[in-house]
Design a protein around this motif. Structure first.
Motif, PDB file in Angstrom:
ATOM      1  N   ARG A 256      94.218 -49.486 -28.976  1.00 14.25           N
ATOM      2  CA  ARG A 256      93.974 -49.125 -30.588  1.00 14.25           C
ATOM      3  C   ARG A 256      92.243 -49.302 -30.789  1.00 14.25           C
ATOM      4  NH1 ARG A 256      96.862 -54.060 -33.326  1.00 14.25           N
ATOM      5  NH2 ARG A 256      96.176 -54.943 -31.437  1.00 14.25           N
ATOM      6  N   SER A 257      91.340 -49.740 -29.918  1.00 17.48           N
ATOM      7  CA  SER A 257      90.004 -49.836 -29.683  1.00 17.48           C
ATOM      8  C   SER A 257      89.204 -48.526 -29.513  1.00 17.48           C
ATOM      9  CB  SER A 257      89.393 -50.838 -29.053  1.00 17.48           C
ATOM     10  OG  SER A 257      89.568 -50.500 -27.823  1.00 17.48           O
ATOM     11  N   GLY A 258      89.901 -47.500 -28.796  1.00 15.83           N
ATOM     12  CA  GLY A 258      89.373 -46.489 -28.435  1.00 15.83           C
ATOM     13  C   GLY A 258      88.470 -46.692 -27.128  1.00 15.83           C
ATOM     14  N   PHE A 259      88.386 -47.819 -26.811  1.00 14.79           N
ATOM     15  CA  PHE A 259      87.539 -48.184 -25.399  1.00 14.79           C
ATOM     16  C   PHE A 259      87.872 -47.311 -24.128  1.00 14.79           C
ATOM     17  CE2 PHE A 259      86.863 -50.749 -21.527  1.00 14.79           C
ATOM     18  CZ  PHE A 259      85.491 -50.939 -21.687  1.00 14.79           C
ATOM     19  N   LEU A 260      89.236 -47.520 -23.849  1.00 18.51           N
ATOM     20  CA  LEU A 260      89.404 -46.733 -22.774  1.00 18.51           C
ATOM     21  C   LEU A 260      89.318 -45.066 -22.748  1.00 18.51           C
ATOM     22  CD1 LEU A 260      92.692 -48.815 -21.925  1.00 18.51           C
ATOM     23  CD2 LEU A 260      90.596 -48.936 -20.682  1.00 18.51           C
ATOM     24  N   ASP A 261      89.513 -44.400 -23.837  1.00 20.36           N
ATOM     25  CA  ASP A 261      89.094 -43.214 -23.948  1.00 20.36           C
ATOM     26  C   ASP A 261      87.825 -42.745 -23.526  1.00 20.36           C
ATOM     27  OD1 ASP A 261      91.484 -42.024 -24.823  1.00 20.36           O
ATOM     28  OD2 ASP A 261      91.287 -42.540 -26.671  1.00 20.36           O
ATOM     29  N   ARG A 262      86.843 -43.707 -23.564  1.00 20.52           N
ATOM     30  CA  ARG A 262      85.403 -43.438 -23.305  1.00 20.52           C
ATOM     31  C   ARG A 262      85.249 -43.777 -21.731  1.00 20.52           C
ATOM     32  NH1 ARG A 262      84.881 -46.539 -28.108  1.00 20.52           N
ATOM     33  NH2 ARG A 262      84.389 -48.304 -27.033  1.00 20.52           N
ATOM     34  N   VAL A 263      86.157 -44.716 -21.172  1.00 18.72           N
ATOM     35  CA  VAL A 263      85.607 -45.159 -19.736  1.00 18.72           C
ATOM     36  C   VAL A 263      86.577 -44.911 -18.532  1.00 18.72           C
ATOM     37  CG1 VAL A 263      84.084 -47.173 -20.791  1.00 18.72           C
ATOM     38  CG2 VAL A 263      86.581 -47.510 -20.138  1.00 18.72           C
ATOM     39  N   VAL A 264      87.937 -44.551 -19.119  1.00 17.02           N
ATOM     40  CA  VAL A 264      89.051 -44.019 -17.875  1.00 17.02           C
ATOM     41  C   VAL A 264      89.192 -42.498 -17.993  1.00 17.02           C
ATOM     42  CG1 VAL A 264      91.300 -44.235 -17.481  1.00 17.02           C
ATOM     43  CG2 VAL A 264      89.899 -46.268 -18.107  1.00 17.02           C
ATOM     44  N   PHE A 265      89.250 -42.105 -16.784  1.00 21.14           N
ATOM     45  CA  PHE A 265      89.631 -40.541 -16.886  1.00 21.14           C
ATOM     46  C   PHE A 265      90.723 -40.309 -15.616  1.00 21.14           C
ATOM     47  CE2 PHE A 265      86.132 -41.263 -13.845  1.00 21.14           C
ATOM     48  CZ  PHE A 265      86.675 -40.948 -12.574  1.00 21.14           C
ATOM     49  N   PRO A 266      91.765 -39.641 -15.859  1.00 21.24           N
ATOM     50  CA  PRO A 266      92.736 -39.344 -14.873  1.00 21.24           C
ATOM     51  C   PRO A 266      92.306 -38.378 -13.914  1.00 21.24           C
ATOM     52  CG  PRO A 266      93.364 -38.083 -16.892  1.00 21.24           C
ATOM     53  CD  PRO A 266      92.128 -38.753 -16.942  1.00 21.24           C
ATOM     54  N   PHE A 267      93.020 -38.584 -12.554  1.00 17.79           N
ATOM     55  CA  PHE A 267      92.799 -37.533 -11.748  1.00 17.79           C
ATOM     56  C   PHE A 267      94.167 -37.391 -10.704  1.00 17.79           C
ATOM     57  CE2 PHE A 267      90.639 -41.164  -9.727  1.00 17.79           C
ATOM     58  CZ  PHE A 267      91.091 -41.282  -8.681  1.00 17.79           C
ATOM     59  N   ARG A 268      94.234 -36.283 -10.122  1.00 21.28           N
ATOM     60  CA  ARG A 268      95.671 -36.158  -9.573  1.00 21.28           C
ATOM     61  C   ARG A 268      95.034 -36.141  -7.959  1.00 21.28           C
ATOM     62  NH1 ARG A 268      99.263 -31.238 -11.271  1.00 21.28           N
ATOM     63  NH2 ARG A 268      97.675 -29.926 -10.195  1.00 21.28           N
ATOM     64  N   ILE A 373      89.878 -56.492 -23.065  1.00 19.24           N
ATOM     65  CA  ILE A 373      89.323 -55.354 -23.905  1.00 19.24           C
ATOM     66  C   ILE A 373      88.294 -55.764 -24.612  1.00 19.24           C
ATOM     67  CG2 ILE A 373      89.756 -53.355 -25.359  1.00 19.24           C
ATOM     68  CD1 ILE A 373      92.619 -53.432 -24.381  1.00 19.24           C
ATOM     69  N   PRO A 374      87.200 -55.321 -24.794  1.00 19.03           N
ATOM     70  CA  PRO A 374      86.054 -55.421 -25.457  1.00 19.03           C
ATOM     71  C   PRO A 374      86.465 -55.372 -27.070  1.00 19.03           C
ATOM     72  CG  PRO A 374      85.152 -54.405 -23.715  1.00 19.03           C
ATOM     73  CD  PRO A 374      86.566 -54.332 -23.655  1.00 19.03           C
ATOM     74  N   ALA A 414      84.718 -61.159  -9.775  1.00 19.50           N
ATOM     75  CA  ALA A 414      85.378 -61.199 -10.891  1.00 19.50           C
ATOM     76  C   ALA A 414      84.543 -60.503 -12.091  1.00 19.50           C
ATOM     77  CB  ALA A 414      85.875 -62.600 -11.454  1.00 19.50           C
ATOM     78  N   ALA A 415      83.277 -60.871 -12.270  1.00 22.68           N
ATOM     79  CA  ALA A 415      82.418 -60.533 -13.240  1.00 22.68           C
ATOM     80  C   ALA A 415      82.184 -59.055 -13.391  1.00 22.68           C
ATOM     81  CB  ALA A 415      81.452 -61.577 -13.194  1.00 22.68           C
ATOM     82  N   ARG A 416      82.237 -58.507 -11.845  1.00 21.20           N
ATOM     83  CA  ARG A 416      81.823 -57.093 -11.904  1.00 21.20           C
ATOM     84  C   ARG A 416      82.855 -56.210 -12.203  1.00 21.20           C
ATOM     85  NH1 ARG A 416      77.959 -53.564 -11.102  1.00 21.20           N
ATOM     86  NH2 ARG A 416      76.676 -54.959  -9.722  1.00 21.20           N
ATOM     87  N   PHE A 417      84.193 -56.656 -12.385  1.00 28.60           N
ATOM     88  CA  PHE A 417      85.430 -56.009 -12.803  1.00 28.60           C
ATOM     89  C   PHE A 417      85.497 -56.020 -14.199  1.00 28.60           C
ATOM     90  CE2 PHE A 417      87.068 -57.470  -8.532  1.00 28.60           C
ATOM     91  CZ  PHE A 417      86.423 -56.208  -7.820  1.00 28.60           C
ATOM     92  N   ALA A 418      84.779 -56.895 -15.096  1.00 34.19           N
ATOM     93  CA  ALA A 418      85.159 -57.093 -16.439  1.00 34.19           C
ATOM     94  C   ALA A 418      84.761 -55.758 -17.266  1.00 34.19           C
ATOM     95  CB  ALA A 418      84.127 -57.823 -16.812  1.00 34.19           C
ATOM     96  N   PRO A 419      85.718 -55.293 -18.047  1.00 31.86           N
ATOM     97  CA  PRO A 419      85.525 -54.155 -18.883  1.00 31.86           C
ATOM     98  C   PRO A 419      84.105 -54.137 -19.696  1.00 31.86           C
ATOM     99  CG  PRO A 419      87.868 -54.692 -19.068  1.00 31.86           C
ATOM    100  CD  PRO A 419      87.168 -56.126 -18.331  1.00 31.86           C
ATOM    101  N   ARG A 420      83.773 -55.390 -20.031  1.00 35.67           N
ATOM    102  CA  ARG A 420      82.483 -55.362 -21.010  1.00 35.67           C
ATOM    103  C   ARG A 420      81.446 -54.649 -20.196  1.00 35.67           C
ATOM    104  NH1 ARG A 420      83.091 -60.862 -19.245  1.00 35.67           N
ATOM    105  NH2 ARG A 420      81.392 -61.567 -17.848  1.00 35.67           N
ATOM    106  N   ARG A 421      81.416 -54.556 -18.967  1.00 36.82           N
ATOM    107  CA  ARG A 421      80.193 -53.898 -18.442  1.00 36.82           C
ATOM    108  C   ARG A 421      80.015 -52.321 -18.890  1.00 36.82           C
ATOM    109  NH1 ARG A 421      84.605 -53.080 -14.606  1.00 36.82           N
ATOM    110  NH2 ARG A 421      84.619 -50.907 -13.653  1.00 36.82           N
ATOM    111  N   PHE A 422      80.663 -51.920 -19.599  1.00 40.65           N
ATOM    112  CA  PHE A 422      80.667 -50.343 -20.027  1.00 40.65           C
ATOM    113  C   PHE A 422      80.495 -50.444 -21.658  1.00 40.65           C
ATOM    114  CE2 PHE A 422      83.579 -49.524 -16.519  1.00 40.65           C
ATOM    115  CZ  PHE A 422      82.679 -48.518 -15.818  1.00 40.65           C
ATOM    116  N   THR A 423      80.266 -51.697 -22.294  1.00 37.86           N
ATOM    117  CA  THR A 423      79.707 -51.801 -23.538  1.00 37.86           C
ATOM    118  C   THR A 423      78.287 -51.913 -23.628  1.00 37.86           C
ATOM    119  OG1 THR A 423      79.792 -54.197 -23.328  1.00 37.86           O
ATOM    120  CG2 THR A 423      81.792 -53.237 -24.158  1.00 37.86           C
TER     121      THR A 423
END
Length: 423
Positions: A256-268, A373-374, A414-423
């Motif tokens: 609902r935050s829209g965060f993932l739309d900004r940082v995640v992309f699909p590929f096949r 999620i931030p 652990a800290a390197r994987f935190a989603p907040r790195r993209f805020t």
């Protein structure tokens, strides 16, 4: 395989069922009774979701896992079953991107995931054809071989077991592999049947008292931390204190935050399975996790056949942005087959038995999202493994569980994987 059959496979546009799913016993969907309220609701039944649910249940929490299709039916059942170290990347490239210290911690995380995955397979009695014979990175050019030499130097410095092979040594140890300039052997890597592992872990989770509902699509999430309400396509309404988004490329649909739309992309990604190899050739090819061209092509033996994946770089758009795993790209099939004819020519007579695709989720820095999620307290991510879900998944679930229950973790990186790195 006759030429007409080969031509048909090369032109095929519909995805076959992945061999990992085809070989599993047929069963009815899990539809465990859903309690009205749970501590944690996990959305997504791949390796990350099942591992998170498993660790959370072992921590004493009530857990319900919801899967839109079947356990391991998407990316976790559509890869080629390699448990890799270092993201499949040559170590010198990791150091160039993250620095020596962070690369060391990242390698430690992946080593620990590999070991804990193997321990879980043995202690839980999961039958998934685990082969612990190591992995081989092959160079397709002199420049890539120089990078393997530099990676070997860094491994020596860090005390990472390895063996650097020249072209001549490769010719003696893997004479069936043609056209390579050398290789780097990594003994800590392994292969297995990925869908069988994930479903075996799901069974262990249920035996611990966890609940699973397959074919249960979540349509909406309402509420806030401590008091979430999830609504599903079957008109089920569930309450949960915390939520874990572990549905890979589908996760942005429920954020609902829209965060993932900004940082995640699909590929096949696309994988082919050869027909039965000549028995003498099959006996000469070890059960290694193998790759070439900086892991853009990856392959391994499965029984008396080979799986070969990759080549998305060879087509326009690199298969980025698509969410359709019901189709294959014939151009990629032809390019994979050309690779096989060039580099393992003795396998060409076996032909192609199956071709399938799988949708993965990527991030800008190539690392997963594990943590809250931030701005969305109570909602956690365990997804976007950039095609290396089996190398991260089991320990990623443990990390996500620790962050939910303790708010922190001592696991490396652990800290390197935190989603907040993209805020």
């Amino acid at each position: 395989m006759v030429r007409s059959e080969m031509t048909s496979k090369a032109a095929q546009t519909e995805s076959d069922e992945p061999i990992w799913l085809a070989e599993l016993p047929r069963s009815t969907a899990r539809r465990d009774a859903a309690p009205p309220r749970v501590d944690i609701c996990v959305i997504g039944g791949g390796i990350a979701g099942v591992a998170t649910a498993f660790h959370a249940r072992r921590a004493g929490l009530s857990v319900l896992l919801l899967e839109k299709n079947r356990i391991a039916s998407r990316a976790s059942g559509r890869n080629d079953g390699q448990i890799l170290l270092g993201l499949g990347e040559h170590l010198n490239r990791l150091v160039s991107q993250f620095g020596e210290e962070e690369s060391r911690r990242l390698w430690e995380f992946l080593e620990r995931n590999s070991e804990e995955t193997k321990v879980a397979i043995r202690t839980l009695g999961i039958s998934c054809e685990l082969k612990e014979e190591g992995g081989l990175r092959l160079s397709i050019s002199e420049s890539e071989q120089r990078e393997l030499v530099e990676s070997a130097r860094l491994m020596e410095k860090e005390g990472i077991p390895h063996s650097l092979w020249t072209r001549e040594e490769l010719g003696r140890k893997a004479e069936w592999a043609k056209g390579f300039h050398g290789g780097l052997f990594v003994p800590g890597e392994a292969i297995f049947a990925p869908a069988a592992f994930v479903r075996g872990l799901a069974e262990a989770f249920e035996k611990e008292g966890g609940r699973i509902r397959e074919q249960e699509e979540v349509l909406a999430i309402e509420g806030e931390a401590g008091n979430y309400l999830l609504k599903t396509a079957s008109d089920l309404s569930l309450e949960a204190s915390m939520i874990v988004h572990a549905s890979s490329a589908l996760a942005p649909q429920l954020d609902r935050s829209g965060f993932l739309d900004r940082v995640v992309f699909p590929f096949r990604g696309q994988v082919l399975l050869t027909g039965v190899l000549d028995s003498k050739l099959s006996a000469r090819i070890p059960c290694w996790a193998m790759s070439s061209h900086f892991c853009y092509e990856y392959f391994r033996k499965h029984g008396d056949r080979l799986t070969l994946g990759g080549m998305r770089w060879s087509v326009k758009g690199e298969e980025t942005g698509t969410m359709d795993d019901s189709r294959v790209n014939p151009e990629i099939t032809r390019n994979l087959w050309a690779w096989l004819q060039e580099h393992i020519p003795e396998a060409a007579s076996a032909g192609i038995e199956r071709v399938w695709t799988g949708i993965m989720a990527g991030t800008p820095d190539g690392l997963p999202l594990i943590g809250p999620i931030p701005g969305q307290q109570g909602e956690f991510l365990c997804c976007a493994f950039n095609g290396y879900g089996m190398g991260f998944g089991f320990l990623a679930g443990k990390l996500c569980c620790e962050l939910m229950t303790e708010g922190r973790s001592e696991l490396p990186s652990a800290a390197r994987f935190a989603p907040r790195r993209f805020t």
